[in-house]
Design an enzyme around this catalytic site. Structure first.
Site, PDB file in Angstrom:
ATOM      1  N   GLU A  89      41.006  39.646  34.129  1.00 46.61           N
ATOM      2  CA  GLU A  89      41.757  38.947  35.396  1.00 46.61           C
ATOM      3  C   GLU A  89      42.539  37.964  34.296  1.00 46.61           C
ATOM      4  OE1 GLU A  89      38.635  36.650  37.658  1.00 46.61           O
ATOM      5  OE2 GLU A  89      37.658  38.979  38.583  1.00 46.61           O
ATOM      6  N   HIS A 128      30.610  26.938  37.342  1.00 51.69           N
ATOM      7  CA  HIS A 128      31.543  26.995  35.508  1.00 51.69           C
ATOM      8  C   HIS A 128      30.753  26.309  34.769  1.00 51.69           C
ATOM      9  CE1 HIS A 128      34.151  26.872  38.700  1.00 51.69           C
ATOM     10  NE2 HIS A 128      35.278  28.206  38.700  1.00 51.69           N
ATOM     11  N   PRO A 155      28.824  39.705  41.195  1.00 49.84           N
ATOM     12  CA  PRO A 155      29.019  41.169  41.666  1.00 49.84           C
ATOM     13  C   PRO A 155      29.288  42.182  40.585  1.00 49.84           C
ATOM     14  CG  PRO A 155      30.048  39.508  42.361  1.00 49.84           C
ATOM     15  CD  PRO A 155      29.921  38.708  41.055  1.00 49.84           C
ATOM     16  N   GLN A 172      35.703  36.213  33.443  1.00 49.23           N
ATOM     17  CA  GLN A 172      36.889  34.622  33.120  1.00 49.23           C
ATOM     18  C   GLN A 172      35.591  33.763  33.355  1.00 49.23           C
ATOM     19  OE1 GLN A 172      39.617  32.267  36.818  1.00 49.23           O
ATOM     20  NE2 GLN A 172      41.279  34.074  34.752  1.00 49.23           N
ATOM     21  N   PHE A 173      34.711  33.393  34.123  1.00 46.82           N
ATOM     22  CA  PHE A 173      33.367  32.850  33.813  1.00 46.82           C
ATOM     23  C   PHE A 173      32.137  33.277  33.898  1.00 46.82           C
ATOM     24  CE2 PHE A 173      36.862  29.658  34.356  1.00 46.82           C
ATOM     25  CZ  PHE A 173      36.101  28.293  33.745  1.00 46.82           C
ATOM     26  N   ALA A 174      31.260  33.613  32.623  1.00 44.98           N
ATOM     27  CA  ALA A 174      29.688  34.064  33.586  1.00 44.98           C
ATOM     28  C   ALA A 174      29.043  33.374  34.704  1.00 44.98           C
ATOM     29  CB  ALA A 174      28.268  33.392  32.092  1.00 44.98           C
ATOM     30  N   ASP A 175      29.540  32.806  35.155  1.00 43.98           N
ATOM     31  CA  ASP A 175      28.804  32.472  36.613  1.00 43.98           C
ATOM     32  C   ASP A 175      30.093  33.863  38.036  1.00 43.98           C
ATOM     33  OD1 ASP A 175      29.838  29.783  35.106  1.00 43.98           O
ATOM     34  OD2 ASP A 175      29.409  28.822  36.327  1.00 43.98           O
ATOM     35  N   TYR A 176      30.630  34.176  37.265  1.00 43.94           N
ATOM     36  CA  TYR A 176      31.288  35.321  38.567  1.00 43.94           C
ATOM     37  C   TYR A 176      30.823  36.540  38.406  1.00 43.94           C
ATOM     38  CZ  TYR A 176      35.061  31.650  38.821  1.00 43.94           C
ATOM     39  OH  TYR A 176      35.930  30.325  38.645  1.00 43.94           O
ATOM     40  N   SER A 186      37.921  41.799  40.728  1.00 38.16           N
ATOM     41  CA  SER A 186      37.365  42.204  41.293  1.00 38.16           C
ATOM     42  C   SER A 186      36.350  42.387  39.878  1.00 38.16           C
ATOM     43  CB  SER A 186      37.375  43.225  41.691  1.00 38.16           C
ATOM     44  OG  SER A 186      35.735  44.033  42.334  1.00 38.16           O
ATOM     45  N   GLU A 187      35.454  41.155  40.171  1.00 36.86           N
ATOM     46  CA  GLU A 187      34.332  41.784  38.584  1.00 36.86           C
ATOM     47  C   GLU A 187      33.771  43.094  38.901  1.00 36.86           C
ATOM     48  OE1 GLU A 187      35.155  37.713  39.002  1.00 36.86           O
ATOM     49  OE2 GLU A 187      34.241  39.111  40.335  1.00 36.86           O
TER      50      GLU A 187
END
Length: 337
Positions: free
Chosen positions: A29, A129, A89, A82-86, A59-60
């Site tokens: 992304e 984040h 999915p 983009q962030f490990a938190d994402y 869309s991870e």
């Protein structure tokens, strides 16, 4: 020798590998035209073109799934979440497909994928984040997990990860992208340009996966840490007056158990520190390794200093973050135990 931030070191590693191997592709992304939210991929699309560095939909699951298909056909994707938190999915694709591909195909296919992710807190990113999900990946057979603590290692480890034929989770502690952080949030930031590990050679070099580094030698207690907390542990050792040996794990899987065991057998004490939550954190695995291999050398119980078992708070960030005071108290406690 040039000095680079961790952002620049990561970018240089990708550029070196893209130059050397046309099969290396970078996507995720906003990583193409925009150059990534932290600018880790800035300039790569202009240099290598839109077929080698490109933007993906938000869309991870799709990003990782596409990378697995590319890898099966011979490409070597280096993708960014983009962030490990994402990453959640995409977790099913990572666990059920990427990590299993070599095994389920009897070695006919591999998944030479690197999944880069900014990780950890210390930037007031709040609960979505700031997470440190490394333990979720170390539990999965077939994955390798890397957490660098400085620009020199970040470039060498990323090159080694891209060259690896199995999937590698590459977690980049964003609090130290631009300089080491000792946990004292109220002090000026020291840039990597004034740190010896900010010296990053041009060109290709590798830091082997599965090999820890001793950042500070000591006789009294072993501190096991990785990422940002390596620098916090170094500060805690100096400020507490405890002669601590600080080990930077660098890779969590494969884990350099030989270096850990040699250090703990020498010091007889062990403190484990990480930013992730306590329960089922990677520190629990480290404690088990030390207990099983060094039990008769231990002079005190193993101690863990970690984040709390709560979502990462925004307003109380520094109460959550395992800073030098908390690590220092643990160092003194094991010396009294």
């Amino acid at each position: 020798m040039p000095r680079r931030t961790m952002i620049e070191a990561v970018r240089d590693a990708m550029a070196v590998m893209m130059e050397a191997d046309d099969n290396v592709v970078v996507f995720g992304e906003d990583v193409g035209y925009f150059g990534g939210v932290f600018r880790c991929t800035q300039g790569l699309q202009q240099r290598f073109g839109t077929q080698r560095c490109f933007d993906a939909p938000i869309s991870e699951l799709g990003i990782v799934g596409a990378a697995i298909g590319m890898a099966a056909y011979g490409l070597r994707p280096c993708i960014e979440i983009q962030f490990a938190d994402y990453v959640y999915p995409a977790y099913d694709q990572i666990v059920s497909e990427a990590a299993r591909l070599r095994y389920r195909s009897g070695g006919q296919f591999t998944a030479p994928i690197v999944i880069r992710m900014p990780t950890g807190g210390g930037i007031f990113g709040g609960q979505t984040h700031s997470q440190s999900p490394e333990a979720l990946f170390t539990h999965v057979s077939g994955l390798k997990t890397v957490v660098p603590s400085n620009p020199y290692d970040a470039k060498g480890l990323l090159i080694a990860a891209i060259e690896d034929d199995d999937p590698v989770i590459f977690l980049e502690p964003k609090r130290i992208y631009n300089g080491p952080f000792d946990g004292h949030h109220d002090r000026p930031v020291t840039p990597w340009s004034r740190h010896e590990l900010g010296e990053v050679p041009d060109g290709h070099y590798r830091v082997p996966l599965g090999r820890a580094a001793i950042r500070r030698e000591g006789r009294d207690v072993t501190v096991l840490a990785y990422g940002t907390i390596v620098h916090v542990a170094l500060a805690a050792a100096e400020e507490s007056g405890v002669d601590a040996e600080v080990i930077d794990l660098r890779t969590l899987l494969p884990l350099d158990t030989a270096t850990i065991e040699a250090s703990v057998r020498k010091t007889g004490r062990c403190v484990i520190a990480h930013e992730a939550t306590l329960t089922s954190g990677f520190g629990a695995e480290l404690a088990a390794v030390v207990q099983e291999s060094c039990f008769y050398h231990l002079e005190a119980p193993i101690m863990r200093v970690t984040g709390w078992d709560t979502p990462y708070p925004h307003a109380q960030e520094w109460d959550y973050f395992p800073g030098p005071d908390r690590i220092g108290r643990a160092l003194r406690a094991v010396m009294e135990g």
